[in-house]
Design an enzyme around this catalytic site. Structure first.
Site, PDB file in Angstrom:
ATOM      1  N   ALA A  53     -29.066 118.283  63.297  1.00 53.31           N
ATOM      2  CA  ALA A  53     -27.883 117.646  62.890  1.00 53.31           C
ATOM      3  C   ALA A  53     -28.304 116.995  61.455  1.00 53.31           C
ATOM      4  O   ALA A  53     -28.143 115.675  61.399  1.00 53.31           O
ATOM      5  CB  ALA A  53     -27.369 116.459  63.898  1.00 53.31           C
ATOM      6  N   VAL A  54     -28.846 117.553  60.648  1.00 55.19           N
ATOM      7  CA  VAL A  54     -29.405 117.277  59.571  1.00 55.19           C
ATOM      8  C   VAL A  54     -28.946 118.329  58.326  1.00 55.19           C
ATOM      9  O   VAL A  54     -28.888 119.455  58.419  1.00 55.19           O
ATOM     10  CB  VAL A  54     -31.115 117.078  59.373  1.00 55.19           C
ATOM     11  CG1 VAL A  54     -31.455 116.727  57.968  1.00 55.19           C
ATOM     12  CG2 VAL A  54     -31.557 116.312  60.484  1.00 55.19           C
ATOM     13  N   VAL A  86     -29.586 122.794  61.973  1.00 58.67           N
ATOM     14  CA  VAL A  86     -28.215 122.730  61.934  1.00 58.67           C
ATOM     15  C   VAL A  86     -27.791 121.577  61.336  1.00 58.67           C
ATOM     16  O   VAL A  86     -28.550 120.353  61.530  1.00 58.67           O
ATOM     17  CB  VAL A  86     -27.678 123.100  63.658  1.00 58.67           C
ATOM     18  CG1 VAL A  86     -27.814 124.023  64.090  1.00 58.67           C
ATOM     19  CG2 VAL A  86     -28.285 121.810  64.322  1.00 58.67           C
ATOM     20  N   SER A  87     -26.618 121.440  60.649  1.00 57.08           N
ATOM     21  CA  SER A  87     -26.125 120.318  59.955  1.00 57.08           C
ATOM     22  C   SER A  87     -25.301 119.195  60.749  1.00 57.08           C
ATOM     23  O   SER A  87     -25.035 118.412  60.308  1.00 57.08           O
ATOM     24  CB  SER A  87     -25.485 120.776  58.555  1.00 57.08           C
ATOM     25  OG  SER A  87     -24.213 121.411  59.214  1.00 57.08           O
ATOM     26  N   SER A  88     -24.824 119.668  61.910  1.00 53.66           N
ATOM     27  CA  SER A  88     -23.925 118.861  62.764  1.00 53.66           C
ATOM     28  C   SER A  88     -24.496 118.616  64.285  1.00 53.66           C
ATOM     29  O   SER A  88     -24.861 119.760  64.675  1.00 53.66           O
ATOM     30  CB  SER A  88     -22.499 118.775  62.414  1.00 53.66           C
ATOM     31  OG  SER A  88     -21.972 119.824  63.205  1.00 53.66           O
TER      32      SER A  88
END
Length: 202
Positions: free
Chosen positions: A36-37, A9-11
């Site tokens: 979160a990446v 997941v990006s955040s």
């Protein structure tokens, strides 16, 4: 041969558990996570790096969507190439859902789908490169017609502002006129054979 899962997941506002709930029914042996990446590049994706180091021939890498692995064409090519060389097959669940499949296909079909994805990826990349070269060529042609295109100025030329470059140019011409071999000229002057050829052709 194992079922491996990759989740990203990006955040921090998003929960990785949503992906885990989707994946856990596929008899996953090991999970690799980037929490979160961003997926905009391959930098800083420790989970992905660990996955690429861990997987072995015959493994299946499950993702809820192909964009969890890569968000752009170039990164997808890099990841696909490395996994394919290792004999690893990616299982993108979103693709099967889009095709209306309620269950993951057999091993043979999975490998066929992954091969097709790789072929399509390479084709799209090649078409993009061809389109870029075509646009570049058309741009140069328009610039020439408008009298704005000057081309690249050769480094080694008779009127170079750099004395060393003028010397190398004149030495190449002199030695070529004496019919010295191109390889010998290049080695003597510390330049490449292609440079000698370009000076000769000009």
């Amino acid at each position: 041969m194992s079922n491996i899962a990759y989740m990203r997941v990006s955040s921090s506002d998003l929960s990785i558990e949503n992906q885990r709930q989707v994946l856990e029914k596929y008899n996953i042996y090991k999970y690799f996570i980037d929490d979160a990446v961003s997926g905009k590049s391959l930098n800083g994706r420790i989970g992905l790096d660990d996955l690429l180091s861990y997987v072995r021939e015959g493994d299946f890498v499950y993702v809820v969507a192909l964009d969890r692995l890569a968000r752009n064409q170039t990164d997808q090519e890099v990841i696909s190439a490395e996994l394919s060389l290792k004999g690893v097959t990616v299982v993108p669940l979103d693709l099967f859902d889009m095709l209306g499949l309620n269950e993951v296909p057999t091993e043979g079909v999975l490998k066929m789908v992954w091969d097709v994805i790789n072929v399509v990826t390479r084709y799209k990349a090649e078409q993009e490169r061809k389109d870029m070269l075509r646009r570049q060529k058309e741009g140069i042609k328009r610039a020439k017609l408008a009298g704005k295109y000057k081309g690249t100025v050769p480094k080694y030329r008779q009127n170079s502002p750099i004395k060393k470059n003028r010397y190398i140019y004149s030495e190449v011409i002199r030695r070529l006129e004496k019919r010295e071999p191109i390889k010998g000229i290049a080695e003597c002057l510390g330049i490449s054979r292609n440079t000698v050829k370009r000076i000769r052709d000009r």
